[in-house]
Design an enzyme around this catalytic site. Structure first.
Site: not given
Ligand code: FPP
Length: 247
Positions: A21, A69
């Site tokens: 996250d 998501n």
């Molecule tokens: C959460 O941070 C992250 C995600 C929903 C996506 C995670 C994906 C990756 C790290 C890329 C994965 C790639 C592979 C190949 C496994 P957020 O966007 O919710 O952060 P925020 O809470 O600060 O908005």
């Protein structure tokens, strides 16, 4: 800090699951678009997989995309799907050479076809690897998978292959998308949030939780070691009292 000397290599969690996250906030902090945070998140994935394999972790589950998501802006969703395909295409040789076996949990049939194809190829290519299982939770929802398991079991009862009395924890577990995967001993969430967010609800019954304050792109080997060390300093009682564990 170097925690590697303090870690007991005989007490490494077999399965660590991570809620990655804070990519969006990391990007914002750096004056960039949200997708930039996800790109940076891939670097953290790479170093975490490597570190987990070195420490002897056998299953590493990463919550890469939840059912919820899909409600994000289309640009971000499309960007994440492209990132998944591009990352697998770029990294699959290195993953294979490192003995990483790729697995998925979640509703993969609901992913875009390009993702399904790339995932299927990567899973097939790495299926004999045994060093570490990298489990990507994609289009995943714990409630969805529990409902699916209940439907499957209900169908078995209906056709008579299972009786109501035979429904137990083992049967339930074997009908989840995690059927082939042991329950996680340790669940890590980054970014300072303290929620499960529909992740591994059934499987986390006895898991220890570790919350890191940093955003996912800043997570690396040191943080993984710190989480494992914290886990090793806890007493897992499974409903028993302390004396029963020690004797
Ligand atoms: C959460 O941070 C992250 C995600 C929903 C996506 C995670 C994906 C990756 C790290 C890329 C994965 C790639 C592979 C190949 C496994 P957020 O966007 O919710 O952060 P925020 O809470 O600060 O908005």
């Amino acid at each position: 800090m170097n925690f590697s000397k303090e870690i007991d290599l005989h007490n490494i969690p077999k399965h660590i699951a991570i809620i990655m996250d804070g990519n969006g906030r990391w990007a914002q902090k750096n004056g960039q678009e949200r997708l930039f945070g996800h790109f940076a998140g891939v670097d953290a994935v790479r170093s975490t997989v490597k570190a987990a394999a070195e420490l002897g972790v056998k299953y590493l589950t990463l919550y890469a995309f939840s059912v919820e998501n899909w409600n994000r802006p289309k640009e971000e969703v499309d960007g994440l799907m492209d990132l998944l395909v591009d990352t697998l295409a770029k990294e699959i040789d290195a993953l294979d050479e490192d003995g990483v076996r790729l697995m998925t949990i979640g509703n993969i049939a609901g992913m875009p076809l390009s993702c399904q194809t790339t995932l299927a190829e990567s899973i097939e290519r790495t299926k004999k690897n045994e060093r570490i299982n990298l489990v990507l939770a994609l289009n995943y929802s714990a409630r969805w998978e529990i409902i699916e398991a209940v439907k499957k079991i209900a169908e078995k009862v209906k056709v008579g292959s299972v009786s109501t009395e035979q429904i137990d924890e083992a049967l339930m577990s074997s009908n989840l998308t995690t059927a082939a995967i042991p329950d996680p001993e340790l669940i890590i969430r980054t970014s300072g949030e303290h929620r499960l967010s529909n992740f591994l609800l059934w499987q986390s019954s006895y898991a220890e939780f570790y919350f890191a304050k940093i955003f996912w792109p800043d997570f690396d080997k040191t943080h993984l070691q710190e989480a494992i060390l914290d886990y090793q300093n806890r007493e897992r009682r499974f409903g028993l009292v302390s004396d029963q564990i020690k004797h």
